[in-house]
Design a protein around this motif. Structure first.
Motif, PDB file in Angstrom:
ATOM      1  N   THR A 280       4.020  26.451   3.464  1.00 54.29           N
ATOM      2  CA  THR A 280       3.681  26.457   5.064  1.00 54.29           C
ATOM      3  C   THR A 280       2.480  25.830   5.111  1.00 54.29           C
ATOM      4  O   THR A 280       1.732  25.737   6.114  1.00 54.29           O
ATOM      5  CB  THR A 280       3.612  28.002   5.744  1.00 54.29           C
ATOM      6  OG1 THR A 280       2.397  28.452   5.090  1.00 54.29           O
ATOM      7  CG2 THR A 280       4.920  28.741   5.387  1.00 54.29           C
ATOM      8  N   GLY A 281       1.756  25.287   4.274  1.00 54.47           N
ATOM      9  CA  GLY A 281       0.478  24.548   4.407  1.00 54.47           C
ATOM     10  C   GLY A 281       0.545  23.412   3.074  1.00 54.47           C
ATOM     11  O   GLY A 281       1.124  23.433   2.049  1.00 54.47           O
ATOM     12  N   GLU A 282      -0.579  22.440   3.384  1.00 50.22           N
ATOM     13  CA  GLU A 282      -0.785  21.477   2.177  1.00 50.22           C
ATOM     14  C   GLU A 282      -1.352  21.939   0.842  1.00 50.22           C
ATOM     15  O   GLU A 282      -2.131  23.103   0.893  1.00 50.22           O
ATOM     16  CB  GLU A 282      -1.556  20.203   2.825  1.00 50.22           C
ATOM     17  CG  GLU A 282      -3.021  20.634   3.129  1.00 50.22           C
ATOM     18  CD  GLU A 282      -3.157  21.148   4.342  1.00 50.22           C
ATOM     19  OE1 GLU A 282      -4.323  21.251   4.943  1.00 50.22           O
ATOM     20  OE2 GLU A 282      -1.956  21.472   5.205  1.00 50.22           O
ATOM     21  N   GLN A 283      -1.216  21.349   0.029  1.00 51.49           N
ATOM     22  CA  GLN A 283      -2.019  21.362  -1.316  1.00 51.49           C
ATOM     23  C   GLN A 283      -1.852  22.699  -1.865  1.00 51.49           C
ATOM     24  O   GLN A 283      -2.521  23.563  -2.357  1.00 51.49           O
ATOM     25  CB  GLN A 283      -3.354  21.146  -1.071  1.00 51.49           C
ATOM     26  CG  GLN A 283      -3.721  19.665  -0.835  1.00 51.49           C
ATOM     27  CD  GLN A 283      -5.329  19.476  -0.979  1.00 51.49           C
ATOM     28  OE1 GLN A 283      -5.810  18.991  -0.161  1.00 51.49           O
ATOM     29  NE2 GLN A 283      -5.855  19.721  -2.228  1.00 51.49           N
ATOM     30  N   THR A 284      -0.234  23.196  -2.182  1.00 50.39           N
ATOM     31  CA  THR A 284      -0.158  24.533  -2.667  1.00 50.39           C
ATOM     32  C   THR A 284       0.238  24.232  -4.086  1.00 50.39           C
ATOM     33  O   THR A 284       0.741  22.753  -4.387  1.00 50.39           O
ATOM     34  CB  THR A 284       1.089  25.186  -1.937  1.00 50.39           C
ATOM     35  OG1 THR A 284       2.235  24.207  -2.136  1.00 50.39           O
ATOM     36  CG2 THR A 284       0.644  25.649  -0.707  1.00 50.39           C
ATOM     37  N   GLU A 285       0.240  25.207  -4.933  1.00 42.64           N
ATOM     38  CA  GLU A 285       0.628  24.984  -6.557  1.00 42.64           C
ATOM     39  C   GLU A 285       1.648  26.098  -6.820  1.00 42.64           C
ATOM     40  O   GLU A 285       1.349  27.413  -6.451  1.00 42.64           O
ATOM     41  CB  GLU A 285      -0.581  25.092  -7.388  1.00 42.64           C
ATOM     42  CG  GLU A 285      -1.718  24.008  -7.154  1.00 42.64           C
ATOM     43  CD  GLU A 285      -2.707  23.959  -8.240  1.00 42.64           C
ATOM     44  OE1 GLU A 285      -2.346  24.673  -9.203  1.00 42.64           O
ATOM     45  OE2 GLU A 285      -3.932  23.585  -7.819  1.00 42.64           O
ATOM     46  N   THR A 286       2.703  25.652  -7.318  1.00 41.38           N
ATOM     47  CA  THR A 286       3.801  26.502  -7.617  1.00 41.38           C
ATOM     48  C   THR A 286       4.484  26.320  -9.091  1.00 41.38           C
ATOM     49  O   THR A 286       4.902  25.165  -9.435  1.00 41.38           O
ATOM     50  CB  THR A 286       5.053  26.426  -6.516  1.00 41.38           C
ATOM     51  OG1 THR A 286       4.616  26.508  -5.197  1.00 41.38           O
ATOM     52  CG2 THR A 286       6.055  27.537  -6.769  1.00 41.38           C
ATOM     53  N   THR A 287       4.327  27.550  -9.776  1.00 42.34           N
ATOM     54  CA  THR A 287       4.776  27.520 -11.194  1.00 42.34           C
ATOM     55  C   THR A 287       5.813  28.284 -11.481  1.00 42.34           C
ATOM     56  O   THR A 287       5.775  29.702 -11.423  1.00 42.34           O
ATOM     57  CB  THR A 287       3.680  27.507 -12.166  1.00 42.34           C
ATOM     58  OG1 THR A 287       2.466  26.617 -11.753  1.00 42.34           O
ATOM     59  CG2 THR A 287       4.084  27.559 -13.571  1.00 42.34           C
ATOM     60  N   LEU A 288       7.042  28.045 -12.019  1.00 42.02           N
ATOM     61  CA  LEU A 288       8.289  28.717 -12.000  1.00 42.02           C
ATOM     62  C   LEU A 288       8.773  28.799 -13.446  1.00 42.02           C
ATOM     63  O   LEU A 288       9.304  27.731 -13.918  1.00 42.02           O
ATOM     64  CB  LEU A 288       9.558  28.481 -10.939  1.00 42.02           C
ATOM     65  CG  LEU A 288       9.007  28.460  -9.521  1.00 42.02           C
ATOM     66  CD1 LEU A 288      10.545  28.042  -8.678  1.00 42.02           C
ATOM     67  CD2 LEU A 288       8.704  29.548  -8.930  1.00 42.02           C
TER      68      LEU A 288
END
Length: 438
Positions: A280-288
Motif C-alpha cells: 500500500t506504499g512505496e519502498q517495501t521489502e518482501t521476502t518469501l
C-alpha cells in the motif's frame, strides 16, 4: 476490504447453494454479541451460503481436488486436555496456545511482556480498536476465509506498539486433538505492527493425537505491517496424516515496511496455503521462503499472490518442494506489477525435487507486468537426485542410503536455515528425514 453487512440481505433464492458449506455453517457456535462483530459474522455467513465449494474446473483449484474433504461429516472441535512438552520451544518465552480452536490460558505464557507489546486473545483490546483491522484485509470474500469469519469466536492477537522492538520470538501454537469423530477448528490470528516496530512470529499447527484421526483446520492470519515496521513470520504446518488444512495469510504492507515469511509444510492429507500480500506504499521489502515435504499420497498446494502497486518495491521468493511416493505438489506464484510500480525489483523461483517416478509437481510461476522500468525474473526447475552426486558421496565412503539423505537434507536446509529458532530447525530437519526415508 471487510465483508459488507448488506450481504445479510441476499435473496433466499441465492442462499444455501452448497450442502457441504451449509452443513459446516449449521455446526458453527458463536458467542452472542451486539454491534459490529455480530454484523461481521452474519455478513460472512451469508456470503458462504451464497458460495459453492471450489472444484477442479476453477483455474485456482485446477490441481487440488477437495472431494475427499466433502465426504467427511465434521463436528465442531472442543477443548481437550493435552500435553505440549515436546512442542515447547526453549528459546521462546511468550506463547499463545489454542486447542481445537479454543484459547487455553493455562497452556499459554504471556507474562513479563515488554512495554508496548500486547499478546492475548480477543478480550485484551477494545472492540473499536480491533474493528479497524479484523477482517479488513483484501480477499475477505474467499469462501474459506468467509467461513472462518462466520465462525469467529476468538482471535490470537499480537499488537506491537510504535517504536517497540521485540527481541525474542512469539510462539502461536494451534493444537488439534482428534477424537472418535471428525472435527473442524477455525483459528484466527491478528497481528498489527505499528510504525517503526519489529517482531518475530512462530505460527505453528500441530496434531498431538497418537491416533491418526480425521480433522479439518481452516485458519486465517491477518498481518498489518505499518510504516517502517518489520515482521518476520515463520509458519509451520505439521498436521496429522489424515488431516485437512486450509490456511490464508493476508499481509498488508505500508511504505518502507519489511515483511518476511518462512513457510514449511510437512503434514496433512490435503493442505493448501493461500499467501496474499498487498503493498500500500512505496519502498517495501518482501521476502518469501517456502518448503513443502510430502510423501505417501499427500497433496500440498501453495498459492501466493504479491501485488506491488507502488514504486521501488523489492521482493524475493524461493519455494522448494520435496515429493516422494505418489504425493502431489502444487505451486502457483503470482507477482503483479502494474504501471504505477516503476523501479520494482522482483524475483521468483520454484525448485522441485522428485524422489519417486510416481511423484508429481504442477508448478506455475507468474509475472504480470505493465510497468516499463522494472527488474523482474521468475523460473521453475524439476529434478531428481543425480546419480553422479550419489556416486561422488559413495566414493568418499558414504553408503547410498546416507548419500541420498544428505542430498535431500541439503536441499531442504536452504529454507529451514531461515527459521530463527534452533530447536525448531532441528525438529523440522528430523521430520524431513523421517518423511523422505519412507
Amino acid at each position: 476490504m471487510s465483508i459488507p453487512v448488506s450481504l445479510t440481505s441476499i435473496p433466499d433464492s441465492l442462499l444455501d447453494r452448497d450442502a457441504f458449506l451449509s452443513g459446516l455453517l449449521s455446526r458453527v457456535t458463536t458467542k452472542k454479541s451486539d454491534g459490529w462483530l455480530q454484523d461481521l459474522r452474519d455478513g460472512a455467513a451469508n456470503w458462504v451460503r451464497h458460495s459453492v465449494m471450489p472444484n477442479t474446473r476453477e483455474e485456482e483449484w485446477r490441481f487440488t481436488d477437495l472431494s475427499p474433504l466433502k465426504q467427511v461429516d465434521f463436528n465442531l472441535g472442543m477443548f481437550q486436555e493435552t500435553s505440549l512438552e515436546s512442542y515447547i520451544l526453549p528459546e521462546v518465552s511468550q506463547r499463545l496456545v489454542f486447542v481445537n480452536g479454543v484459547y487455553s490460558p493455562d497452556l499459554s505464557n504471556i507474562e513479563n511482556l515488554p512495554s508496548g507489546l500486547i499478546v492475548g486473545n480477543l478480550d485484551i483490546l477494545p472492540g473499536e480498536v480491533i474493528q479497524e483491522y479484523l477482517a479488513q484485509s483484501e480477499g475477505a470474500k474467499e469462501v474459506f476465509t468467509a467461513l472462518n469469519t462466520a465462525a469467529l469466536n476468538d482471535v490470537a492477537v499480537v499488537w506491537v506498539g510504535k517504536n517497540v522492538v521485540v527481541e525474542t520470538p512469539i510462539h502461536l501454537l494451534f493444537v488439534s486433538v482428534s477424537g472418535e469423530s471428525a472435527t473442524i477448528s477455525q483459528p484466527r490470528v491478528l497481528v498489527v505492527a505499528e510504525s517503526n516496530s519489529q517482531v518475530t512470529l512462530i505460527e505453528e499447527y500441530i496434531s498431538s493425537s497418537q491416533n491418526e484421526g480425521v480433522y479439518f483446520t481452516n485458519g486465517v492470519t491477518e498481518i498489518w505491517v505499518n510504516e517502517n515496521a518489520q515482521v518476520s513470520h515463520n509458519r509451520v504446518v505439521r498436521e496429522g496424516n489424515a488431516a485437512f488444512h486450509v490456511g490464508k495469510t493476508a499481509v498488508t504492507q505500508a511504505r518502507y515496511s519489511r515483511y518476511s515469511c518462512n513457510a514449511v509444510t510437512v503434514g496433512g492429507k490435503i493442505s493448501r496455503h493461500n499467501l496474499e500480500i498487498l503493498q500500500t506504499g512505496e519502498q517495501t521489502e518482501t521476502t518469501l521462503n517456502g518448503l513443502t515435504v510430502i510423501a505417501d499420497n499427500q497433496l500440498a498446494d501453495t498459492h501466493s499472490a504479491l501485488s506491488l502497486n507502488h514504486p521501488h518495491g523489492v521482493s524475493k521468493q524461493l519455494h522448494k518442494c520435496i515429493i516422494g511416493d505418489r504425493a502431489h505438489g502444487v505451486f502457483n506464484g503470482k507477482i503483479f506489477v502494474p504501471k504505477p510500480a516503476q523501479l520494482t525489483n522482483a524475483s521468483q523461483l520454484n525448485r522441485n525435487l522428485l524422489l519417486s517416478s510416481k511423484s508429481r509437481i504442477d508448478t506455475k510461476p507468474q509475472l504480470e507486468i505493465t510497468a516499463d522500468n522494472v527488474k523482474c525474473a521468475h523460473g521453475a526447475t524439476v529434478s531428481q537426485l543425480e546419480d553422479d552426486q550419489i556416486f561422488y558421496l559413495q566414493s568418499r565412503g558414504i553408503d547410498e542410503n546416507n548419500a541420498r539423505k544428505l542430498l535431500v537434507n541439503g536441499f531442504a536446509m536452504e529454507v529451514i536455515n531461515f527459521i530463527p529458532v534452533a530447536y525448531l530447525r532441528e525438529s523440522l530437519l528430523k521430520t524431513v528425514t523421517s518423511l523422505t526415508n519412507k
